[in-house]
Design an enzyme around this catalytic site. Structure first.
Site, PDB file in Angstrom:
ATOM      1  N   THR A 283       0.822  -1.217   0.000  1.00 34.93           N
ATOM      2  CA  THR A 283       0.000   0.000   0.000  1.00 34.93           C
ATOM      3  C   THR A 283       0.852   1.261   0.000  1.00 34.93           C
ATOM      4  OG1 THR A 283      -1.792  -1.143   1.107  1.00 34.93           O
ATOM      5  CG2 THR A 283      -1.777   1.231   1.340  1.00 34.93           C
TER       6      THR A 283
ATOM      7  N   SER B  35       1.824  -7.317  -0.809  1.00 35.72           N
ATOM      8  CA  SER B  35       2.524  -8.332  -0.013  1.00 35.72           C
ATOM      9  C   SER B  35       1.853  -9.705   0.027  1.00 35.72           C
ATOM     10  CB  SER B  35       2.864  -7.808   1.379  1.00 35.72           C
ATOM     11  OG  SER B  35       1.758  -7.796   2.222  1.00 35.72           O
TER      12      SER B  35
ATOM     13  N   THR C 190       1.865  -4.418   4.191  1.00 31.25           N
ATOM     14  CA  THR C 190       1.764  -4.743   5.621  1.00 31.25           C
ATOM     15  C   THR C 190       1.223  -6.153   5.888  1.00 31.25           C
ATOM     16  OG1 THR C 190      -0.438  -3.764   5.768  1.00 31.25           O
ATOM     17  CG2 THR C 190       1.435  -2.328   6.279  1.00 31.25           C
ATOM     18  N   ASP C 191       0.524  -6.749   4.891  1.00 27.39           N
ATOM     19  CA  ASP C 191      -0.129  -8.043   5.164  1.00 27.39           C
ATOM     20  C   ASP C 191       0.860  -9.141   5.565  1.00 27.39           C
ATOM     21  OD1 ASP C 191      -2.492  -6.823   4.556  1.00 27.39           O
ATOM     22  OD2 ASP C 191      -2.784  -7.823   2.624  1.00 27.39           O
TER      23      ASP C 191
HETATM   24  N1  ASP Z   1      -2.682  -5.504   1.034  1.00 23.80           N
HETATM   25  C1  ASP Z   1      -1.596  -4.568   1.228  1.00 23.80           C
HETATM   26  C2  ASP Z   1      -0.276  -5.315   1.138  1.00 23.80           C
HETATM   27  O1  ASP Z   1       0.078  -5.999   2.065  1.00 23.80           O
HETATM   28  C3  ASP Z   1      -1.724  -3.939   2.560  1.00 23.80           C
HETATM   29  C4  ASP Z   1      -0.684  -2.951   2.900  1.00 23.80           C
HETATM   30  O2  ASP Z   1       0.375  -2.846   2.319  1.00 23.80           O
HETATM   31  O3  ASP Z   1      -0.953  -2.215   3.862  1.00 23.80           O
HETATM   32  O4  ASP Z   1       0.382  -5.198   0.137  1.00 23.80           O
END
Ligand code: ASP
Length: 322
Positions: free
Chosen positions: A13, A55, A88-89
């Site tokens: 993200t 991710s 973040t995932d």
């Molecule tokens: N779905 C996103 C990822 O992990 C969430 C994020 O980056 O906050 O790429």
């Protein structure tokens, strides 16, 4: 003197934008690239962008690729600190993988964002700036891989994503952050204890992760054996107990030397062999299951993958989790 900081953008993200329909996705250009050069007041920044992936698309291959990139850069240049931007995932998995396999003394920080680059209250650039400040801080040396978001500094080992959307999603249940970032400085109040380093260049094994539930039986355990997995992590109930109907399945795996690691599906506390009833922790341990010392399921899986790629000595693998 300004520090030399290697910034590795991998996607997530933090590198995405929201389009007119409200969909958050990667664009042709990483929005961070245009900003990062403007951060030269903080440090001399060297940027690398090996890939730009959400991710959930990250696999062990990309984790190994990031590790190799870091080691190659370190061998060629004098680098004082490293920042990795990541979705973040699965951020905690990549961070813990690097923590266990890099073995470097310089600060290494993994960061991300919950709101993409053009959303109101976007936290990406802020987290990147904070992370560069931490990576340039001498006190952040010798602490293993750190995860920095929302003005908090966490260890890769203890941190986990706790909320689907809140910017304070990264928490270290039970332990808390080891430091904080303010406008004026970077303050550590805890020192990580155990430093582990395993030398691996590839991951050749397959490890499954299962979550226990009331009424679970042995079917999936038999399937894991049939599918030739090399190891299994079970998020067991409470202190580390399983329904009695799973016992035969667990036994079938241990009988053919497939290690079974027990963690708890509770996100606080340590799985321990306390209960002596059928399927209870003492029973599982006597059967040969290995209790993990406080790791969550996804990190125990990363550790077991590394362990199995490092050695086939089961005693060594058992010791890794104690
Ligand atoms: N779905 C996103 C990822 O992990 C969430 C994020 O980056 O906050 O790429």
């Amino acid at each position: 003197m300004k520090k030399d900081i290697l910034v590795i953008h991998t996607g997530g993200t933090i590198s995405m934008f929201e389009d007119k329909t409200g969909a958050v996705k990667p664009g042709n250009e990483n929005p961070l690239s245009s900003h990062t050069m403007g951060l030269s007041n903080l440090a001399n920044i060297i940027i690398k962008e090996p890939f730009n992936l959400p991710s959930p698309h990250i696999t062990m291959t990309e984790m190994l690729q990031i590790k190799k990139l870091i080691l190659d850069e370190i061998n060629q240049k004098d680098i004082d600190g490293i920042v990795i931007t990541h979705g973040t995932d699965t951020l905690e998995e990549t961070a813990y993988f690097l923590d266990l396999t890099l073995g470097l003394n310089i600060p290494i920080v993994v960061t991300g964002a919950m709101r993409s680059s053009n959303e109101v209250g976007s936290d990406g650039l802020y987290n990147l700036i904070t992370s560069i400040r931490v990576a340039a801080c001498d006190d952040a040396r010798e602490k293993g891989v750190l995860v920095v978001l929302n003005d908090e500094i966490h260890t890769a080992k203890n941190v986990t994503k706790t909320h689907t959307s809140n910017v304070s999603t990264f928490q270290s249940p039970q332990y808390g952050p080891i430091g904080i970032v303010t406008k004026q400085g970077i303050f550590f109040h805890n020192q990580p204890t155990l430093k582990e380093n395993y030398k691996i260049d590839q991951i050749t094994k397959q490890v499954a992760l299962l979550k226990a539930h009331a009424g679970m039986d042995s079917l999936l355990f038999y399937a894991i054996k049939e599918l030739n997995f090399d190891g299994l992590v079970v998020e067991a109930l409470g202190q580390g107990n399983l329904p009695p109907a799973t016992v035969e399945g667990i036994k079938a795996l241990i009988d053919v030397n497939i290690p079974v690691i027990i963690v708890s599906r509770c996100f606080n506390g340590i799985a321990q062999d306390v209960y002596g009833y059928d399927g209870g922790g003492k029973y599982l341990r006597e059967m040969g299951a290995i209790f993990s010392n406080g790791l969550n399921g996804q990190k125990a899986r990363i550790k077991l993958l590394i362990g199995l790629s490092h050695t086939n000595n089961m005693k060594f693998i058992e010791d890794m989790f104690h």
